[in-house]
Design an enzyme around this catalytic site. Sequence first.
Site, PDB file in Angstrom:
ATOM      1  N   ASN A  63      -2.696  -7.837  -4.501  1.00 20.06           N
ATOM      2  CA  ASN A  63      -1.465  -7.135  -4.880  1.00 20.06           C
ATOM      3  C   ASN A  63      -0.280  -7.702  -4.115  1.00 20.06           C
ATOM      4  O   ASN A  63      -0.411  -8.163  -2.984  1.00 20.06           O
ATOM      5  CB  ASN A  63      -1.610  -5.626  -4.634  1.00 20.06           C
ATOM      6  CG  ASN A  63      -1.099  -5.194  -3.266  1.00 20.06           C
ATOM      7  OD1 ASN A  63       0.101  -4.982  -3.079  1.00 20.06           O
ATOM      8  ND2 ASN A  63      -2.019  -5.091  -2.295  1.00 20.06           N
ATOM      9  N   THR A 123       2.742   3.810   0.654  1.00 19.86           N
ATOM     10  CA  THR A 123       3.795   3.823   1.667  1.00 19.86           C
ATOM     11  C   THR A 123       5.114   4.352   1.077  1.00 19.86           C
ATOM     12  O   THR A 123       5.548   3.914   0.015  1.00 19.86           O
ATOM     13  CB  THR A 123       3.991   2.411   2.233  1.00 19.86           C
ATOM     14  OG1 THR A 123       2.787   1.978   2.857  1.00 19.86           O
ATOM     15  CG2 THR A 123       5.124   2.361   3.225  1.00 19.86           C
ATOM     16  N   SER A 130       2.032  -4.787   5.881  1.00 21.70           N
ATOM     17  CA  SER A 130       2.038  -5.270   4.502  1.00 21.70           C
ATOM     18  C   SER A 130       2.550  -6.703   4.466  1.00 21.70           C
ATOM     19  O   SER A 130       3.574  -7.017   5.085  1.00 21.70           O
ATOM     20  CB  SER A 130       2.936  -4.396   3.627  1.00 21.70           C
ATOM     21  OG  SER A 130       3.115  -5.008   2.354  1.00 21.70           O
ATOM     22  N   GLY A 143     -10.800  -5.734  -0.916  1.00 21.14           N
ATOM     23  CA  GLY A 143     -12.080  -5.634  -1.598  1.00 21.14           C
ATOM     24  C   GLY A 143     -13.191  -6.357  -0.861  1.00 21.14           C
ATOM     25  O   GLY A 143     -13.073  -6.672   0.330  1.00 21.14           O
ATOM     26  N   ASN A 203       1.944   7.693   5.022  1.00 19.97           N
ATOM     27  CA  ASN A 203       2.174   6.318   5.470  1.00 19.97           C
ATOM     28  C   ASN A 203       3.632   5.961   5.205  1.00 19.97           C
ATOM     29  O   ASN A 203       4.110   6.132   4.075  1.00 19.97           O
ATOM     30  CB  ASN A 203       1.216   5.407   4.693  1.00 19.97           C
ATOM     31  CG  ASN A 203       1.261   3.953   5.116  1.00 19.97           C
ATOM     32  OD1 ASN A 203       2.292   3.318   5.015  1.00 19.97           O
ATOM     33  ND2 ASN A 203       0.126   3.433   5.537  1.00 19.97           N
ATOM     34  N   LYS A 249      -0.902   0.934  11.545  1.00 22.32           N
ATOM     35  CA  LYS A 249      -1.738   0.112  10.664  1.00 22.32           C
ATOM     36  C   LYS A 249      -1.386  -1.357  10.857  1.00 22.32           C
ATOM     37  O   LYS A 249      -0.228  -1.754  10.683  1.00 22.32           O
ATOM     38  CB  LYS A 249      -1.528   0.509   9.202  1.00 22.32           C
ATOM     39  CG  LYS A 249      -2.487  -0.185   8.235  1.00 22.32           C
ATOM     40  CD  LYS A 249      -2.418   0.456   6.866  1.00 22.32           C
ATOM     41  CE  LYS A 249      -3.471  -0.125   5.941  1.00 22.32           C
ATOM     42  NZ  LYS A 249      -3.511   0.591   4.641  1.00 22.32           N
ATOM     43  N   MET A 299       2.743  -5.654  -4.487  1.00 24.47           N
ATOM     44  CA  MET A 299       3.536  -4.546  -5.027  1.00 24.47           C
ATOM     45  C   MET A 299       4.903  -4.449  -4.358  1.00 24.47           C
ATOM     46  O   MET A 299       5.912  -4.250  -5.026  1.00 24.47           O
ATOM     47  CB  MET A 299       2.775  -3.228  -4.866  1.00 24.47           C
ATOM     48  CG  MET A 299       1.398  -3.207  -5.521  1.00 24.47           C
ATOM     49  SD  MET A 299       1.440  -3.408  -7.310  1.00 24.47           S
ATOM     50  CE  MET A 299       2.000  -1.791  -7.811  1.00 24.47           C
ATOM     51  N   GLY A 300       4.949  -4.544  -3.024  1.00 27.94           N
ATOM     52  CA  GLY A 300       6.246  -4.525  -2.345  1.00 27.94           C
ATOM     53  C   GLY A 300       6.796  -3.138  -2.078  1.00 27.94           C
ATOM     54  O   GLY A 300       8.003  -2.903  -2.226  1.00 27.94           O
ATOM     55  N   PHE A 301       5.937  -2.201  -1.669  1.00 28.74           N
ATOM     56  CA  PHE A 301       6.386  -0.841  -1.326  1.00 28.74           C
ATOM     57  C   PHE A 301       7.180  -0.191  -2.463  1.00 28.74           C
ATOM     58  O   PHE A 301       8.225   0.430  -2.241  1.00 28.74           O
ATOM     59  CB  PHE A 301       7.244  -0.845  -0.055  1.00 28.74           C
ATOM     60  CG  PHE A 301       6.506  -1.050   1.243  1.00 28.74           C
ATOM     61  CD1 PHE A 301       5.115  -1.072   1.293  1.00 28.74           C
ATOM     62  CD2 PHE A 301       7.210  -1.218   2.429  1.00 28.74           C
ATOM     63  CE1 PHE A 301       4.445  -1.249   2.500  1.00 28.74           C
ATOM     64  CE2 PHE A 301       6.537  -1.390   3.642  1.00 28.74           C
ATOM     65  CZ  PHE A 301       5.160  -1.411   3.680  1.00 28.74           C
ATOM     66  N   ASN A 320       3.792  -8.043   1.827  1.00 32.39           N
ATOM     67  CA  ASN A 320       4.618  -8.162   0.629  1.00 32.39           C
ATOM     68  C   ASN A 320       6.077  -7.767   0.827  1.00 32.39           C
ATOM     69  O   ASN A 320       6.848  -7.731  -0.123  1.00 32.39           O
ATOM     70  CB  ASN A 320       3.997  -7.323  -0.492  1.00 32.39           C
ATOM     71  CG  ASN A 320       2.589  -7.783  -0.811  1.00 32.39           C
ATOM     72  OD1 ASN A 320       2.340  -8.980  -0.935  1.00 32.39           O
ATOM     73  ND2 ASN A 320       1.661  -6.843  -0.934  1.00 32.39           N
ATOM     74  N   THR A 321       6.462  -7.459   2.067  1.00 35.22           N
ATOM     75  CA  THR A 321       7.861  -7.254   2.429  1.00 35.22           C
ATOM     76  C   THR A 321       8.211  -8.326   3.450  1.00 35.22           C
ATOM     77  O   THR A 321       7.671  -8.313   4.561  1.00 35.22           O
ATOM     78  CB  THR A 321       8.093  -5.854   3.022  1.00 35.22           C
ATOM     79  OG1 THR A 321       7.783  -4.869   2.035  1.00 35.22           O
ATOM     80  CG2 THR A 321       9.534  -5.686   3.469  1.00 35.22           C
ATOM     81  N   ASN A 380      -4.958  -3.808   7.059  1.00 31.12           N
ATOM     82  CA  ASN A 380      -4.340  -3.925   5.738  1.00 31.12           C
ATOM     83  C   ASN A 380      -5.006  -5.058   4.956  1.00 31.12           C
ATOM     84  O   ASN A 380      -6.076  -5.536   5.318  1.00 31.12           O
ATOM     85  CB  ASN A 380      -2.839  -4.175   5.913  1.00 31.12           C
ATOM     86  CG  ASN A 380      -2.005  -3.568   4.802  1.00 31.12           C
ATOM     87  OD1 ASN A 380      -2.348  -3.673   3.633  1.00 31.12           O
ATOM     88  ND2 ASN A 380      -0.910  -2.930   5.174  1.00 31.12           N
ATOM     89  N   ASN A 432       3.281   1.693   8.936  1.00 26.39           N
ATOM     90  CA  ASN A 432       2.738   0.512   8.277  1.00 26.39           C
ATOM     91  C   ASN A 432       3.640  -0.689   8.538  1.00 26.39           C
ATOM     92  O   ASN A 432       4.695  -0.828   7.929  1.00 26.39           O
ATOM     93  CB  ASN A 432       2.610   0.762   6.767  1.00 26.39           C
ATOM     94  CG  ASN A 432       1.980  -0.403   6.026  1.00 26.39           C
ATOM     95  OD1 ASN A 432       1.621  -1.411   6.618  1.00 26.39           O
ATOM     96  ND2 ASN A 432       1.852  -0.257   4.723  1.00 26.39           N
TER      97      ASN A 432
END
Length: 341
Positions: free
Chosen positions: A108, A83, A171, A255, A137, A205, A110-112, A173-174, A234, A168
Site C-alpha cells: 500500500n 491513522t 509509515s 503480510g 493511531n 509505532k 495510501m498516504g494517511f 508513504n508520507t 509497520n 505513528n
Amino acid sequence: MADLLSRVARTLDPETAHIWAIRALGGWGKAGAPLAGAMPRLGTRVAGVSFPNPVGLAAGLDKDARAVSGLMALGFGSVEVGTLTPRAQPGNPQPRLFRLSEDRAVINRMGFNNGGLAAGVARAAAADRRGGVLGINVGANKDAADRVADYVAGVTRAAPVADYVTINVSSPNTPGLRDLQAGAALDELLAACVAVRGATPLFLKIAPDLDRAGIDGVARAVIDRGVDALVIGNTTISRPALRSAHAAETGGLSGAPLRSLAAAKLGEVRAATGGQVPLVAAGGIDSGAEAYARIRAGACLVQLYSALVYEGAGLPRRLVGELAACLARDGFANVAEAVGA
C-alpha cells in the site's frame, strides 16, 4: 456470514473491497453481534490497560473509526483506528493498494487518507467497544509546517477518548515521516506528546527497516521519556523474493513475506529495551502458533491486518482459540507467564 463477506470482497478491486468491508462491518456492529466469548487464560494487562485477549487489529483498516463495534465482534481484544491526521486529507493518487495473492501479501501507498482528527475521534467516542480496548493511531498531515505540533494535536484530542494512543512515525508513504524515528527529532516529539497525554498510555509505532543502531536509539528515547509500549512494526520498504506481478509497486509491504523480518526485529527490540518496555508484535501474523511464537519472543500483545485479506473475517476467533490451546499445552496459566519465555 463473515467468511462469505470476505470471499466476496476478494473479488473486488482492493480499495473498493476495503471501503465495502468497513461499511459492512459498521452495519454488522449496529445489528448487535456480540464480542467473541471470553477466555480467562487470554486476559492480560499491558500499560495499565486490561485486554480481554492479546490479539489486536492493527491501524490502517478502520482509518476513520467507522466499524469499531463490528470489528470487536470478530473477536479482537483490541482495535486500533487511524491513522488520523489533524486535517482531513485524500492521501496519495490511486491505484495505491495492491493484493499480492501469490505471496499472501499487500503493498500500500495510501498516504494517511482520512477524514480528519475531529470526525474520527467523535466516532470513536460514540463507538460500542463491547468490552474490547480501543487504540487511536495519530499522524501528521503531509503538508504540515510543524509535524511535532500535528502529533501534539492528535494526542491531545485522542487521549480523553482512547484506551491508548499510538504515535505513528513509521509509515513509508508520507515523505520524511520516518526521519522522526531518530535522534533529537524523536526525543523532541516524545517529550511533547508525553506532556499532553495525561493518564492515557502512549505507544510508539516504528518501522521494521530500522537497523540496530536505530533500534538502540529508539529504545533509549522511549525509556527516557516514559513511553508505555513499542509497536514493532509497520510495513517494510524492503522487498524479499516475491512472485506477484505487483511486486515492483512502491509502498509498504505487509503480510506473509514480512514475517521473518518482523520476528527478527522484535528480538532486536527486546534485547535493546531489556524487557523495560512492553512490546506489541505485528507483521506476518496469521495463526495462533505465530502469535504464540511472538509472545514467547517477548511481545505482550500482537496485531494483524493483512492476514484478514487471505484468511477471512473468521481469523480473529480462530487465532484466539489456537493461542489459548498453545498456552494450555505448555502449562501457562495466562499470557503474561509466556511473554519472553
